[in-house]
Design an enzyme around this catalytic site. Structure first.
Site, short mmCIF file in Angstrom:
data_model
loop_
_atom_site.label_atom_id
_atom_site.label_comp_id
_atom_site.label_asym_id
_atom_site.label_seq_id
_atom_site.Cartn_x
_atom_site.Cartn_y
_atom_site.Cartn_z
N ASP A 75 8.91 1.99 -9.02
CA ASP A 75 8.11 2.94 -8.26
C ASP A 75 8.87 4.26 -8.16
O ASP A 75 10.04 4.29 -7.77
CB ASP A 75 7.83 2.38 -6.86
CG ASP A 75 6.99 3.32 -6.02
OD1 ASP A 75 5.75 3.21 -6.09
OD2 ASP A 75 7.56 4.15 -5.29
N ASP A 105 12.39 3.53 -6.14
CA ASP A 105 12.44 2.75 -4.91
C ASP A 105 13.01 1.38 -5.27
O ASP A 105 12.31 0.53 -5.82
CB ASP A 105 11.04 2.63 -4.31
CG ASP A 105 11.03 1.92 -2.97
OD1 ASP A 105 11.98 1.17 -2.67
OD2 ASP A 105 10.06 2.09 -2.21
N ASP A 126 8.42 8.11 -6.47
CA ASP A 126 7.63 8.83 -5.48
C ASP A 126 8.15 10.25 -5.31
O ASP A 126 9.35 10.51 -5.40
CB ASP A 126 7.68 8.10 -4.13
CG ASP A 126 6.65 8.63 -3.16
OD1 ASP A 126 7.00 9.53 -2.36
OD2 ASP A 126 5.50 8.18 -3.19
#
Length: 322
Positions: free
Chosen positions: A100, A228, A102
């Site tokens: 992930d 992440d 972001d």
């Protein structure tokens, strides 16, 4: 106080807009759908409904139309009994590999504060304080560039076949469908992969930009990719279903093909126009273009932009015409 993403008190119009989308939505689901746990967040709820199972796409679609989701997920893991309420009872059969990325971790987000609808620069406010985080095209492009680097790492260094997905909000997911020894990696194995990606340590320095692995990347100025870590480490993580809607922005979760991505309102699948009443006054950067809003004023906007603004807390949709 940050605006809640919950739609409590929000117009039911958005619910109907989401439902209309799901009537014909094409969801990219795994072939082993019966081995996956499904979960969703209902409208007007801050909690998830988990441990759902479906044996076919048609069964899932029927459920969705009766229980329109704000967010929709399936598990990266495969289970013998995905409907079991306790994780140890599910019977883990292996998991896909997830990453992930972001905007919060890669860009400096511009957070604007508003008091009674007007932007403020101080901490003083006698009314409700709203915070709006503006995401620029440049920021999203930087996150995407990092996703491409990560894709290259997984291909060149691990021999995997990663797929990049836009999250439907402000980041990207990378998923590797695993059906062999990769599927059986435990949390510590996955942590080692995450650390290799985030904090690489080449055995020696090289000035050759075409060098293998991290030697060449360091020479090109690439010193790691911010991900992440918890998403990668957890083999029982939930992942957004490609083709579903992200309830934080109303944008579609899509796979990125040919390594090309544009951040604009066409990431939204909604048609028609809306009457949008703003809670804020000012100029705002929304999906790559600037928009002027005045508190209390009703403005005609495309449904693509209007739904995004409503979900982000800029105001409410009063009417929708397809």
């Amino acid at each position: 106080m940050q605006i809640s993403i919950s739609l409590q008190g929000q117009s039911k119009i958005i619910y109907q807009i989401f439902r209309s989308y799901y009537e014909n939505a094409v969801l990219d689901l795994p072939q082993d759908i019966e081995l996956r746990e499904f979960a969703y967040q209902p409208f007007n709820s801050d909690t998830y409904v988990r441990h759902l199972t479906f044996s076919s796409v048609d069964e899932l679609r029927s459920f969705i139309l009766s229980n329109v989701p704000l967010h929709l997920y399936f598990s990266a893991a495969r289970y013998q009994i995905p409907s079991a309420k306790e994780m140890e009872q599910k019977g883990w059969l292996g998991s896909d590999l997830l990453f992930d990325l972001d905007a919060d971790d890669i860009c400096e987000i511009n957070v604007r504060r508003f008091c009674s609808g007007m932007e403020i620069l101080s901490e003083t406010c006698d009314g409700e304080v709203r915070e709006i985080s503006e995401i620029t095209v440049d920021c999203i492009n930087r996150v995407f560039e990092n996703a491409l680097v990560l894709k290259d790492i997984l291909i060149q260094d691990f021999g995997l076949k990663p797929r990049i997905f836009f999250s439907g909000n402000r980041g990207f997911h990378i998923r590797v469908d695993c059906y062999n020894e990769w599927a059986n990696l435990d949390s510590e194995d996955r942590r080692e992969i995450a650390e290799y990606i985030m904090s690489p340590s080449p055995p020696y320095e090289s000035n050759s930009e075409s060098g293998p692995g991290w030697l060449g990347r360091f020479a090109r100025g690439i010193n790691g990719v911010k991900i992440d870590e918890q998403v990668t480490v957890d083999p029982k993580r939930l992942v957004r279903i490609p083709g579903s809607l992200n309830g934080k922005a109303g944008l579609k979760v899509i796979e990125i093909v040919n390594d090309k991505f544009e951040y604009d309102e066409y990431l939204s699948p909604f048609e028609g126009i809306v009457a949008f009443q703003s809670n804020l006054s000012g100029k705002f950067n929304v999906l790559g273009h600037e928009i002027q809003l005045r508190r209390g004023e009703i403005t005609k906007l495309s449904a693509k932009t209007g739904v995004y603004l409503a979900l982000k807390g800029y105001g409410v949709i009063k009417a929708h015409v397809r």
